[in-house]
Design an enzyme around this catalytic site. Structure first.
Site, PDB file in Angstrom:
ATOM      1  N   SER A   8       2.840  -5.327   7.098  1.00 62.14           N
ATOM      2  CA  SER A   8       2.390  -4.964   5.754  1.00 62.14           C
ATOM      3  C   SER A   8       3.444  -5.361   4.720  1.00 62.14           C
ATOM      4  O   SER A   8       4.612  -5.014   4.854  1.00 62.14           O
ATOM      5  CB  SER A   8       2.143  -3.463   5.665  1.00 62.14           C
ATOM      6  OG  SER A   8       1.072  -3.092   6.481  1.00 62.14           O
TER       7      SER A   8
ATOM      8  N   ASP B 177      -2.330 -19.505  12.641  1.00 59.79           N
ATOM      9  CA  ASP B 177      -1.167 -20.120  13.278  1.00 59.79           C
ATOM     10  C   ASP B 177      -1.153 -19.802  14.778  1.00 59.79           C
ATOM     11  O   ASP B 177      -1.101 -18.627  15.172  1.00 59.79           O
ATOM     12  CB  ASP B 177       0.111 -19.588  12.625  1.00 59.79           C
ATOM     13  CG  ASP B 177       1.324 -20.398  12.997  1.00 59.79           C
ATOM     14  OD1 ASP B 177       1.806 -20.247  14.131  1.00 59.79           O
ATOM     15  OD2 ASP B 177       1.788 -21.187  12.155  1.00 59.79           O
TER      16      ASP B 177
ATOM     17  N   HIS C  63       0.844  -1.191   0.000  1.00 53.34           N
ATOM     18  CA  HIS C  63       0.000   0.000   0.000  1.00 53.34           C
ATOM     19  C   HIS C  63       0.879   1.240   0.000  1.00 53.34           C
ATOM     20  O   HIS C  63       2.094   1.172   0.156  1.00 53.34           O
ATOM     21  CB  HIS C  63      -0.963   0.020   1.187  1.00 53.34           C
ATOM     22  CG  HIS C  63      -0.278  -0.047   2.521  1.00 53.34           C
ATOM     23  ND1 HIS C  63       0.558   0.944   2.994  1.00 53.34           N
ATOM     24  CD2 HIS C  63      -0.297  -0.995   3.493  1.00 53.34           C
ATOM     25  CE1 HIS C  63       1.015   0.627   4.186  1.00 53.34           C
ATOM     26  NE2 HIS C  63       0.511  -0.559   4.510  1.00 53.34           N
TER      27      HIS C  63
END
Length: 451
Positions: free
Chosen positions: A396, A381, A254
């Site tokens: 990210s 997980d 992003h």
């Protein structure tokens, strides 16, 4: 008699409702087929419809490559051909364009589609923790800082001259401003002359000039114009992929925006460096967590930042990198090849060691146009949930891999459920580089100076 008529009417309504629901289901499935999609050389040209076999028999696909050598069918180059569901599918053998038309009963056109065949694309997955340094090409105004005179009056010379938060100061008296320390020095030096200074600044896409008279600040002992400024954004993120031939990389998934005013930072001078994760602030409902790290000046991982886009940052690395899980490049999945179900991501939770963690792709959002929210994912997980609580800032860009293909990257966390978040399709990230050749905007580690 009335009871008999009423039962008959109810039966007709039930039949009508059932037929309507079936037609709606069929229409939604057909409407979900993308009008444009990409395919790599070596893959089957396959149209998938989730219909019962007796319904599929009613459809035919007309295939028309723009060049005869693009497709191969049963060992021969394919020209125009009609394919029935249940037949073998042709294979893409060289780049080019293929036009498809789905027809009902082989007569009535239902859907036109275009498939772009591109060269086989492989990259090395990332997962490496990186420090991101992005300079704005000037200094960014992030706030107003009053100059308190000897008589107690508070003055804001720059604000009075029209400068606003978010403006980027480019020049002072025709001298380029490259960083905050340079701006402080120039304003103090020119201010001692007692005359107004000319400031060239940028606001959005336009450049302006104004004149400001610096005032002496008794508190700091120098001349100032009443602003808080900053020259860069810095923080921790994750490398998504590396393409060995061109040494190109993609990261974050992003755009980076300014922490103070949400303006997009355009690359001036920018780079990435290796980072080490020293700790983690776990996320919880209503409060996203974050990785806490330090930058390491190491030739092992350093690169330029050439683009800051809605799909991530992109540039070139100085030296090749390695991934202990994937020593050789793996294929990149196109959007139509991504499936709901198990997958895994690569990221760093301690030091610089890349680790593999299980996730589930809960939803694949079919997109006609590029967008950063093509996947909904859930961390499954147990160890990652214990360490981080789910998705945290700094994660990210963490690559998502499914069935041996790079399918996307982590981009956003759901604030009210940190175990879940969005991911971007790898296809959209790759289109920014190789195919053309809550956000991390709240990056920590910023220094703000008063001028």
């Amino acid at each position: 008699m009335w009871k008999f008529k009423r039962r008959g009417l109810v039966g007709l309504l039930l039949v009508f409702g059932t037929v309507t629901l079936c037609l709606m289901w069929v229409w939604q499935s057909l409407n979900g087929l993308p009008e444009k999609q990409s395919l790599t050389v070596g893959d089957e040209l396959k149209v998938e419809l989730n219909f019962p076999e007796n319904v599929l028999k009613r459809f035919k696909i007309y295939v028309e490559p723009e060049n005869k050598g693009v497709l191969e069918f049963q060992g021969s180059h394919l020209g125009k051909k009609v394919i029935s569901f249940g037949d073998n599918w042709p294979v893409a053998v060289q780049p080019g364009t293929v036009n498809l038309q789905l027809r009902l009963f082989g007569i009535f056109p239902i859907k036109n589609m275009t498939v772009q065949v591109v060269p086989a694309l492989k990259v090395i997955p990332g997962g490496h923790s990186i420090g991101v340094l992005l300079y704005s090409g000037g200094v960014i105004v992030v706030g107003y800082s009053p100059i308190i005179l000897q008589d107690g009056r508070r003055r804001y010379p720059a604000r009075e001259a029209g400068l606003e938060v978010g403006d980027v100061i480019l020049k002072i008296n025709d001298q380029k401003v490259r960083n905050d320390q340079e701006a402080i020095r120039l304003i103090n030096e020119w201010g001692q002359g007692g005359a107004p200074i000319e400031i060239v600044y940028k606001r959005k896409e336009r450049t302006y000039k104004t004149r400001v008279k610096p005032l002496f600040c008794p508190e700091t002992g120098r001349y100032r114009i009443g602003l808080f400024i900053r020259d860069s954004a810095a923080g921790i993120g994750t490398l998504t992929f590396y393409e060995p031939k061109g040494r190109m990389y993609g990261a974050l998934g992003h755009i980076i925006t300014d922490i103070e005013n949400n303006h997009v930072i355009k690359p001036g001078e920018g780079r990435i460096v290796k980072a080490s994760v020293q700790g983690i602030q776990p996320g919880r409902r209503g409060q996203p967590g974050e990785k806490i790290g330090v930058f390491i000046e190491d030739r092992e991982l350093t690169g330029t930042i050439d683009k800051n886009t809605p799909f991530g940052i992109f540039g070139r690395l100085a030296t090749p990198i390695k991934n202990r899980y994937y020593r050789r490049p793996i294929p990149v999945a196109f959007a139509h090849q991504v499936q709901e179900g198990p997958a895994h991501l690569l990221t760093v939770v301690s030091g610089d060691k890349i680790e593999k963690f299980s996730i589930n792709i809960e939803k694949v959002i079919h997109q006609e146009k590029p967008d950063g929210k093509g996947l909904v994912i859930k961390i499954t997980d147990p160890r990652l949930l214990e360490l981080t609580g789910g998705i945290v800032q700094g994660m990210s860009g963490s690559p998502i891999i499914q069935n041996g293909r790079l399918v996307g990257a982590v981009t956003h966390v759901f604030v009210n459920d940190p175990t879940r978040g969005y991911g971007i399709m790898a296809e959209w990230m790759l289109r920014q580089t190789i195919l053309k050749t809550r956000q991390i905007s709240s990056l920590p580690g910023l220094f703000i100076f008063a001028i």
